[in-house]
Design a protein around this motif. Structure first.
Motif, PDB file in Angstrom:
ATOM      1  N   UNK A   1       0.507   8.865  -5.247  1.00  0.00           N
ATOM      2  CA  UNK A   1       1.456   8.434  -4.209  1.00  0.00           C
ATOM      3  C   UNK A   1       1.051   9.014  -2.864  1.00  0.00           C
ATOM      4  N   UNK A   2       0.662  10.290  -2.844  1.00  0.00           N
ATOM      5  CA  UNK A   2       0.207  10.905  -1.583  1.00  0.00           C
ATOM      6  C   UNK A   2      -1.021  10.177  -1.037  1.00  0.00           C
ATOM      7  N   UNK A   3      -1.952   9.803  -1.931  1.00  0.00           N
ATOM      8  CA  UNK A   3      -3.145   9.076  -1.498  1.00  0.00           C
ATOM      9  C   UNK A   3      -2.760   7.719  -0.928  1.00  0.00           C
ATOM     10  N   UNK A   4      -1.813   7.038  -1.569  1.00  0.00           N
ATOM     11  CA  UNK A   4      -1.369   5.736  -1.066  1.00  0.00           C
ATOM     12  C   UNK A   4      -0.650   5.889   0.268  1.00  0.00           C
ATOM     13  N   UNK A   5       0.059   6.993   0.467  1.00  0.00           N
ATOM     14  CA  UNK A   5       0.740   7.242   1.739  1.00  0.00           C
ATOM     15  C   UNK A   5      -0.250   7.546   2.861  1.00  0.00           C
ATOM     16  N   UNK A   6      -1.217   8.421   2.575  1.00  0.00           N
ATOM     17  CA  UNK A   6      -2.138   8.893   3.602  1.00  0.00           C
ATOM     18  C   UNK A   6      -3.402   8.042   3.709  1.00  0.00           C
ATOM     19  N   UNK A   7      -3.723   7.321   2.661  1.00  0.00           N
ATOM     20  CA  UNK A   7      -4.970   6.555   2.617  1.00  0.00           C
ATOM     21  C   UNK A   7      -6.007   7.326   1.838  1.00  0.00           C
ATOM     22  N   UNK A   8      -6.870   6.614   1.166  1.00  0.00           N
ATOM     23  CA  UNK A   8      -7.910   7.248   0.366  1.00  0.00           C
ATOM     24  C   UNK A   8      -8.180   6.437  -0.883  1.00  0.00           C
ATOM     25  N   UNK A   9      -8.973   6.990  -1.754  1.00  0.00           N
ATOM     26  CA  UNK A   9      -9.400   6.279  -2.953  1.00  0.00           C
ATOM     27  C   UNK A   9      -8.586   6.714  -4.162  1.00  0.00           C
ATOM     28  N   UNK A  10      -8.112   5.725  -4.934  1.00  0.00           N
ATOM     29  CA  UNK A  10      -7.466   5.997  -6.217  1.00  0.00           C
ATOM     30  C   UNK A  10      -8.288   5.311  -7.299  1.00  0.00           C
ATOM     31  N   UNK A  11      -8.288   5.886  -8.476  1.00  0.00           N
ATOM     32  CA  UNK A  11      -8.991   5.281  -9.597  1.00  0.00           C
ATOM     33  C   UNK A  11      -8.031   4.385 -10.358  1.00  0.00           C
ATOM     34  N   UNK A  12      -8.458   3.141 -10.599  1.00  0.00           N
ATOM     35  CA  UNK A  12      -7.669   2.184 -11.361  1.00  0.00           C
ATOM     36  C   UNK A  12      -8.461   1.801 -12.606  1.00  0.00           C
ATOM     37  N   UNK A  13      -7.859   0.986 -13.464  1.00  0.00           N
ATOM     38  CA  UNK A  13      -8.570   0.536 -14.660  1.00  0.00           C
ATOM     39  C   UNK A  13      -9.756  -0.339 -14.284  1.00  0.00           C
ATOM     40  N   UNK A  14      -9.745  -0.916 -13.087  1.00  0.00           N
ATOM     41  CA  UNK A  14     -10.841  -1.756 -12.613  1.00  0.00           C
ATOM     42  C   UNK A  14     -11.817  -0.992 -11.726  1.00  0.00           C
TER      43      UNK A  14
ATOM     44  N   UNK B   1      -7.153   2.748  -0.763  1.00  0.00           N
ATOM     45  CA  UNK B   1      -5.789   2.502  -0.277  1.00  0.00           C
ATOM     46  C   UNK B   1      -5.783   2.657   1.237  1.00  0.00           C
ATOM     47  N   UNK B   2      -5.179   1.714   1.960  1.00  0.00           N
ATOM     48  CA  UNK B   2      -5.173   1.789   3.427  1.00  0.00           C
ATOM     49  C   UNK B   2      -4.296   2.900   3.981  1.00  0.00           C
ATOM     50  N   UNK B   3      -3.264   3.281   3.250  1.00  0.00           N
ATOM     51  CA  UNK B   3      -2.331   4.315   3.726  1.00  0.00           C
ATOM     52  C   UNK B   3      -1.121   3.675   4.392  1.00  0.00           C
ATOM     53  N   UNK B   4       0.056   3.941   3.858  1.00  0.00           N
ATOM     54  CA  UNK B   4       1.276   3.345   4.405  1.00  0.00           C
ATOM     55  C   UNK B   4       1.787   4.097   5.620  1.00  0.00           C
ATOM     56  N   UNK B   5       1.297   5.308   5.855  1.00  0.00           N
ATOM     57  CA  UNK B   5       1.748   6.099   7.008  1.00  0.00           C
ATOM     58  C   UNK B   5       0.847   5.919   8.216  1.00  0.00           C
ATOM     59  N   UNK B   6      -0.234   5.179   8.076  1.00  0.00           N
ATOM     60  CA  UNK B   6      -1.175   4.987   9.200  1.00  0.00           C
ATOM     61  C   UNK B   6      -0.707   3.908  10.130  1.00  0.00           C
TER      62      UNK B   6
END
Length: 195
Positions: free
Chosen positions: A172-185, A190-195
């Protein structure tokens, strides 16, 4: 020094708590619903790209030991029926009753809680990925019960859209700030929702 039965109870509680923490957040939410008598929302990503939202509520409260035992009995029954790794939604359905799709075909279960005189209610709906989810589903997906902020909601929705239905706080922090998350694919930026 604790008497032997007291020490045994403490050991059992510690073991159950450790087991519950190792399972996914949906199972933790299901356990909390059984203990607190509250409604749990379970979020299950489907292979179609859609998301299944399942609401579960027991008619009565259980001790933590009894609740974990019920979950383990349901899990064991599902494994005996051919489901090697039952999902929290399947466990909830085994507890409350209703149809369950298993590798060997569809079964209809009376419900382990219902059979023991503790009825439970279960409802499911399928929504498209990216559909705004009810607040209770955000809490389930985030593993908590506090109402999320608008930015946190957006982060959770973005994670859900890439297949992460039960994000960790780090995700969630990565999605908020932006960065890479590992998914099954694979990794996803993630672009970051706070940017």
């Amino acid at each position: 020094m604790l008497p032997r039965p007291g020490a045994a109870a403490v050991l059992v509680c510690a073991t159950l708590a450790a087991h519950a923490q190792s399972d996914d957040r949906n199972v933790q939410n299901l356990l909390a619903a059984l203990v607190n008598g509250t409604e749990a929302t379970l979020v299950t990503p489907l292979i179609t790209g859609e998301v299944q939202l399942t609401s579960f509520q027991s008619a009565s409260r259980m001790s933590a030991i009894d609740a974990m035992a019920a979950i383990n009995r349901a899990r064991g029954q599902l494994q005996a029926l051919g489901e090697p790794q039952p999902t929290a939604e399947e466990i909830a359905r085994m507890l409350a009753g209703g149809p369950i799709e298993l590798p060997g075909g569809r079964i209809e279960t009376q419900g382990m809680l219902t059979a023991s005189g503790q009825p439970a209610v279960i409802r499911s709906q399928i929504v498209a990925a990216g559909t705004p989810l009810p607040a209770s589903a955000h809490a389930a997906a985030a593993g908590g019960s506090a109402p999320p902020s608008a930015a946190r909601q957006m982060a959770i929705q973005q994670l859900l859209a890439v297949g992460i239905a039960n994000p960790t706080e780090d995700q969630i922090r990565t999605a908020l700030a932006g960065g890479t998350v590992n998914t099954v694919n694979g990794p996803y930026q993630m672009p970051g929702t706070l940017k």
